[in-house]
Design an enzyme around this catalytic site. Structure first.
Site, short mmCIF file in Angstrom:
data_model
loop_
_atom_site.label_atom_id
_atom_site.label_comp_id
_atom_site.label_asym_id
_atom_site.label_seq_id
_atom_site.Cartn_x
_atom_site.Cartn_y
_atom_site.Cartn_z
N ARG A 104 0.61 -1.26 -0.07
CA ARG A 104 -0.13 -0.07 -0.12
C ARG A 104 1.33 0.63 -0.10
O ARG A 104 2.13 1.25 1.01
CB ARG A 104 -1.31 0.12 0.78
CG ARG A 104 -1.65 1.11 1.28
CD ARG A 104 -2.85 1.39 2.46
NE ARG A 104 -3.87 0.68 1.95
CZ ARG A 104 -5.23 0.71 2.24
NH1 ARG A 104 -5.27 1.29 3.43
NH2 ARG A 104 -6.98 -0.44 1.95
N HIS A 131 -7.24 0.62 -6.57
CA HIS A 131 -7.61 -0.07 -4.84
C HIS A 131 -8.59 -2.11 -5.51
O HIS A 131 -9.62 -1.19 -5.85
CB HIS A 131 -8.43 0.87 -4.27
CG HIS A 131 -8.56 0.09 -2.54
ND1 HIS A 131 -7.49 -1.41 -2.75
CD2 HIS A 131 -9.10 0.44 -1.85
CE1 HIS A 131 -7.76 -1.29 -1.28
NE2 HIS A 131 -8.62 -0.27 -0.92
N GLN A 134 -9.39 -4.09 -3.73
CA GLN A 134 -11.20 -3.72 -3.02
C GLN A 134 -12.57 -3.66 -3.97
O GLN A 134 -13.45 -4.46 -3.40
CB GLN A 134 -11.27 -1.90 -2.94
CG GLN A 134 -12.31 -1.73 -2.28
CD GLN A 134 -12.96 -1.66 -0.63
OE1 GLN A 134 -11.43 -1.74 -0.38
NE2 GLN A 134 -13.85 -2.14 -0.83
N ASP A 220 -16.86 7.01 -1.40
CA ASP A 220 -16.42 7.09 -0.43
C ASP A 220 -15.95 8.81 0.23
O ASP A 220 -16.53 9.10 -0.76
CB ASP A 220 -15.04 6.61 -1.55
CG ASP A 220 -13.34 6.30 -0.93
OD1 ASP A 220 -13.76 6.02 0.40
OD2 ASP A 220 -12.35 6.02 -1.76
N CYS A 260 -16.40 1.51 1.03
CA CYS A 260 -15.40 0.73 1.03
C CYS A 260 -14.71 0.89 2.31
O CYS A 260 -13.97 0.06 2.72
CB CYS A 260 -13.80 1.23 0.22
SG CYS A 260 -14.14 2.99 0.16
N ARG A 288 -13.60 -8.40 1.51
CA ARG A 288 -11.80 -8.75 1.50
C ARG A 288 -11.08 -9.83 2.00
O ARG A 288 -10.40 -9.92 1.01
CB ARG A 288 -11.77 -7.29 2.06
CG ARG A 288 -12.18 -5.91 1.65
CD ARG A 288 -11.50 -5.54 0.34
NE ARG A 288 -9.95 -5.48 -0.05
CZ ARG A 288 -9.04 -4.20 0.94
NH1 ARG A 288 -10.10 -3.36 1.26
NH2 ARG A 288 -7.85 -4.96 0.54
#
Ligand code: CP
Ligand code: NVA
Length: 306
Positions: A104, A131, A134, A220, A260, A288
């Site tokens: 990340r 991402h 996700q 988001d 998310c 996830r």
């Protein structure tokens, strides 16, 4: 055999994604039935974090342990990674001591450089641009609740950020549509989204119009990690881009809501939506774990029999 990385959503073909979703279903069933499944025993995942995380760290670390392997956490605060060691050198060393790496970080370029110098598969755990893990979980969650996503419409309300870019890539690969509404000045940048055309998305000035008739409404945070200096300005610019109950009313009658997480109730989403009956955010977060277990198994072992 060439090393397979997952750096952007479109690193996987539709056929590979269909396999992963099927595989996720089986892996999740095993987990729910307390069946031990250890295909990755003796394998080591290294997780490198340059930004904060709850879900990504937990799902990768727990997922690797549940598959019989182990996971090691590194961050830039207390490793040499934060002290200027070249990414290429770090990749050489880390990939000689492990079987799989998850990163990340900030710019996508960092993870591309790491992958180019890695002996083992590299997974994007979030960059400024994308991402992909996700959206793997989000699409699996949609399939679980509503069936195939092909031909459906996803409404993206808010910032054209890493998660939005990944939805747009996924729409190209899996043949669904994305209706995007961002405030002026925050529109999708095609190149940053890794797109070359408008085939699977449409932009709307009015967020209500983007949501109209959608099968899935999602949003988001207004300020993503790394953009904190713009927070005050963004709070003003995004004020009309909240997913609220009125917006969910114009969406399709079976529409689901996703986020998310982490979420800010009262900013990008009203509490009555994220905590309401159309919200599937907890399944989305849990998935996830299951989708990434299928991904790790695939990157290390290829297709296996269920
Ligand atoms: N959604 C997500 O990636 O959450 P974390 O930042 O907690 O990992
Ligand atoms: N867009 C958000 C996602 C967090 C999981 C960020 O990059 O901060």
């Amino acid at each position: 055999m060439a090393i397979k990385h997952f750096l952007q959503f479109n690193d996987l073909t539709r056929e590979e994604l269909d396999y992963l979703f099927e595989r996720t279903r089986w892996i999740k069933q095993q987990f729910k039935a307390y069946q031990q499944y250890w295909p990755l025993s003796d394998r080591t995942l290294v997780m490198i974090f340059e930004k904060a995380s709850t879900r990504t760290r937990l799902s990768f670390e727990a997922g690797m342990q549940q598959l019989g392997g182990s996971a090691i956490y590194l961050n830039t605060r207390d490793s040499q990674l934060g002290r200027g060691e070249p990414v290429e050198d770090a990749a050489q060393v880390i990939s000689r001591m492990s079987d799989l790496v998850m990163i990340r970080t900030y710019e996508q370029e960092i993870i591309e450089r790491f992958a180019a110098n890695s002996r083992v598969p590299v997974i994007n755990g979030l960059t400024n641009e994308y991402h992909p893990c996700q959206i793997l979980a989000d699409i699996y969650t949609f399939i679980e609740h509503r069936g195939p996503i092909q031909g459906k419409t996803v409404a993206w309300i808010g910032d054209s950020n890493n998660v939005c870019n990944t939805w747009l890539q996924a729409a190209e690969v899996l043949d669904f549509n994305v209706h995007v509404s961002t405030p002026p000045g925050y529109e999708v940048e095609l190149e940053r989204a890794g797109l070359y055309g408008h085939a699977h998305y449409e932009e709307f000035a009015d967020p209500m119009e983007a949501a109209r008739g959608a099968d899935l409404v999602t949003t988001d945070v207004w300020t993503s990690m790394g953009f904190e200096a713009e927070n005050e300005e963004r709070m003003r610019d995004f004020a009309d881009w909240q997913v609220d109950a009125d917006m969910m009313k114009v969406a399709g009658k079976d529409a689901v809501f996703m986020h998310c997480l982490p979420a800010h109730r009262g900013e990008e989403v009203a509490a009555e939506v994220i905590d309401g009956p159309q919200s599937v955010v907890w399944d989305e977060a849990e998935n996830r774990l299951h989708t990434q277990k299928a991904l790790m198994e695939y990157l290390l072992l290829g297709k296996v029999a269920g």
